[in-house]
Every structure is written in C-alpha cells, then in structure tokens.
Design a protein around this motif. Structure first.
Motif, PDB file in Angstrom:
ATOM      1  N   THR A   1       1.351   3.956  -3.404  1.00 27.28           N
ATOM      2  CA  THR A   1       0.649   5.236  -3.298  1.00 27.28           C
ATOM      3  C   THR A   1       1.584   6.422  -3.085  1.00 27.28           C
ATOM      4  OG1 THR A   1       0.288   4.809  -0.930  1.00 27.28           O
ATOM      5  CG2 THR A   1      -1.490   4.191  -2.440  1.00 27.28           C
TER       6      THR A   1
ATOM      7  N   PHE B   1      -5.866   0.653  -4.209  1.00 25.23           N
ATOM      8  CA  PHE B   1      -5.238   1.955  -4.455  1.00 25.23           C
ATOM      9  C   PHE B   1      -3.840   1.860  -5.079  1.00 25.23           C
ATOM     10  CE2 PHE B   1      -8.123   2.674  -0.803  1.00 25.23           C
ATOM     11  CZ  PHE B   1      -8.964   3.609  -1.398  1.00 25.23           C
ATOM     12  N   PHE B   2      -3.310   0.644  -5.266  1.00 21.28           N
ATOM     13  CA  PHE B   2      -1.956   0.521  -5.817  1.00 21.28           C
ATOM     14  C   PHE B   2      -1.905   1.094  -7.225  1.00 21.28           C
ATOM     15  CE2 PHE B   2       1.792  -1.383  -7.627  1.00 21.28           C
ATOM     16  CZ  PHE B   2       2.665  -1.518  -6.561  1.00 21.28           C
ATOM     17  N   ARG B   3      -0.933   1.986  -7.454  1.00 20.22           N
ATOM     18  CA  ARG B   3      -0.722   2.577  -8.774  1.00 20.22           C
ATOM     19  C   ARG B   3       0.544   1.977  -9.381  1.00 20.22           C
ATOM     20  NH1 ARG B   3      -1.615   7.446  -5.855  1.00 20.22           N
ATOM     21  NH2 ARG B   3       0.581   7.990  -6.172  1.00 20.22           N
TER      22      ARG B   3
ATOM     23  N   LEU C   1       0.830  -1.203   0.000  1.00 20.75           N
ATOM     24  CA  LEU C   1       0.000   0.000   0.000  1.00 20.75           C
ATOM     25  C   LEU C   1       0.864   1.252   0.000  1.00 20.75           C
ATOM     26  CD1 LEU C   1      -2.754   1.426   0.231  1.00 20.75           C
ATOM     27  CD2 LEU C   1      -2.571   1.156   2.725  1.00 20.75           C
TER      28      LEU C   1
ATOM     29  N   THR D   1       8.461   6.832   0.307  1.00 22.39           N
ATOM     30  CA  THR D   1       8.359   5.458   0.803  1.00 22.39           C
ATOM     31  C   THR D   1       9.603   5.064   1.579  1.00 22.39           C
ATOM     32  OG1 THR D   1       6.932   4.797  -1.033  1.00 22.39           O
ATOM     33  CG2 THR D   1       8.095   3.046   0.114  1.00 22.39           C
TER      34      THR D   1
END
Length: 257
Positions: free
Chosen positions: A171, A253-255, A167, A177
């Motif tokens: 995102t 929601f992972f892009r 996640l 990250t």
C-alpha cells in the motif's frame, strides 16, 4: 527435437504447481540470506542485543539470570525482523521495480508467490532460532515449558507479522515502506517487552502495549520458556487476531503495481 508434426520433446508447458512454489521459495530464501541489510536485521542485531544485555547489567530484568528473560524476547524480535521488517522492505522494492508485476503474469499464481515468500520467511526463521538458541545456551540459558506451545507462538507470530509487512509493502511507496518498517522495528524493540519489561511502563501503558503482536509473542514465549507455563491462550488469541486482520487486509488492499 520433434517426434511428429506439431509435437515437441520435451513437451512445453508450466511445471507442476508444487515444483514452481518450491523453486520460487528457494529463490526467495537465497535473496533473503544474500541481502546485507536483511542479515543485519535478522541475524546481527538480535545476536548483538542478546549478547550485550545478557553480559552487561543495563536493564533490570528481575530476579534470575538476565538471559532467561532476554532470550524469549530476542526470539520474538527475530521473528518480527524477518516476517515484518525484512519482508516489507524487500517486497516494497520488488513492487516498485516491477518484479511483482512480472511474476504475477507468470504461470505461478499470486497466492503461490505469497506462499513461496512465507516458506522463505519460515526457513530463515528456523536458522535464526537455531543460531540464537545456541548462543543463549552458551550464555547460560535454561529454558522450560512445552515445545508445542513455543512452535504455535512462533507460527502465529509469523502469520501476524507477515500480514502486517505485506500490507505495508502493498500500500505504501517503497521509500515510505523502508522508513516506516525501520521506525516500527525500533519502536517495538523499545516498547514491546523485548528487552525492557512491560511493567516499567506503568499499569496503563502495560495494558495497551500488551495488545501489540510483539508483546504477545515475547510475553507468551517468556511465560513458557522462563516460567514453564502451559499453553498461553491469551497471547495466542492476540496473535491470531493480528494474523487474521493483517493477512485479510493485505489480501484486500495489496497493489501489485
């Protein structure tokens, strides 16, 4: 070489799905084990913490040998370092450099790629557990309890941390990250019951921190391995909730770009 007009040998086409997943999992495992930062997080730091705090009386771990309290928490930390911190950082930079976008356009489906990453995490964790268990035994560790409960805790802990790591990686920007994953690692190391007992944070803090996945995993492992308790259903329920929420949110929601 052709055998007939329009016929080719070997016949072109995608490999069977299990073979593709196995090949990608082997690649992901090699990448994890070759990365210096990953090895620092997954092997060196947990090992040093286990040896240091088992040998030096710095933290009050209660009655009994310090290693009996520390070993379950360090196993939980190893799971978090691989499934959450390491996976979040690696996947975040793969996303930034376009690696995930290219892999997503290959015959390997996206869920197959995530499966391969999960298998690589599990293989790394098995190696971690073996190494840390050997070191803990050398330090005088005397574990108890049901191995099935330990395996179930580790699997659910892996699922929970994997979901949260994916996640974050899917995102946030790669640099964000990197910073966030390392910060969370340090915060949970201190406040997740890994080295410092949750009782040290007072009744209110203990109840709040006990809902964290690292606390549920370390406490569950400690109840089983140190105290010989049965199946820790409460801790398993907390990990299951985190796993469902984390993996569900990551899938939503992972892009990929």
């Amino acid at each position: 070489m052709t055998t007939a007009p329009g016929t080719y040998a070997p016949r072109p086409g995608a490999a069977p799905l299990p073979r593709m997943i196995a090949a990608q999992a082997a690649l992901e495992t090699r990448m994890l084990l070759r990365n210096g930062e990953q090895l620092l997080l997954t092997v060196v730091i947990p090992t040093l913490l286990l040896v240091l705090f088992s040998s030096v009386d710095v933290v009050d771990t209660g009655s009994g040998e310090a290693v009996d309290f520390l070993a379950p928490g360090i196993l939980a930390l190893a799971v978090m370092s691989t499934a959450f911190t390491g996976q979040a950082i690696a996947t975040g930079f793969e996303r930034r450099y376009g690696v995930l976008k290219r892999l997503a356009s290959s015959p390997l489906p996206r869920w197959g790629l995530m499966t391969a990453k999960t298998v690589a995490v599990l293989v790394t964790e098995v190696l971690q557990v073996i190494l840390l268990t050997v070191i803990a035994f050398a330090l005088g560790w005397s574990p108890h309890g049901d191995p099935a409960a330990v395996v179930l805790l580790l699997v659910l802990g892996t699922a929970a941390f994997s979901g949260l790591g994916l996640l974050m990686a899917g995102t946030l920007k790669a640099e964000a990250t990197l910073a966030a994953a390392n910060l969370v690692f340090l915060l949970l190391l201190v406040g997740g019951g890994v080295i410092v007992p949750l009782e040290k944070f007072g009744p209110a803090g203990q109840h709040v921190l006990g809902l964290l996945p690292i606390s549920a995993l370390s406490d569950g492992l400690r109840d089983v391995l140190q105290h010989g308790a049965g199946m820790p259903w409460g801790d398993l329920a907390i990990l299951a909730v985190w796993a469902v929420v984390g993996l569900g949110a990551a899938g939503r929601f992972f892009r990929w770009e």
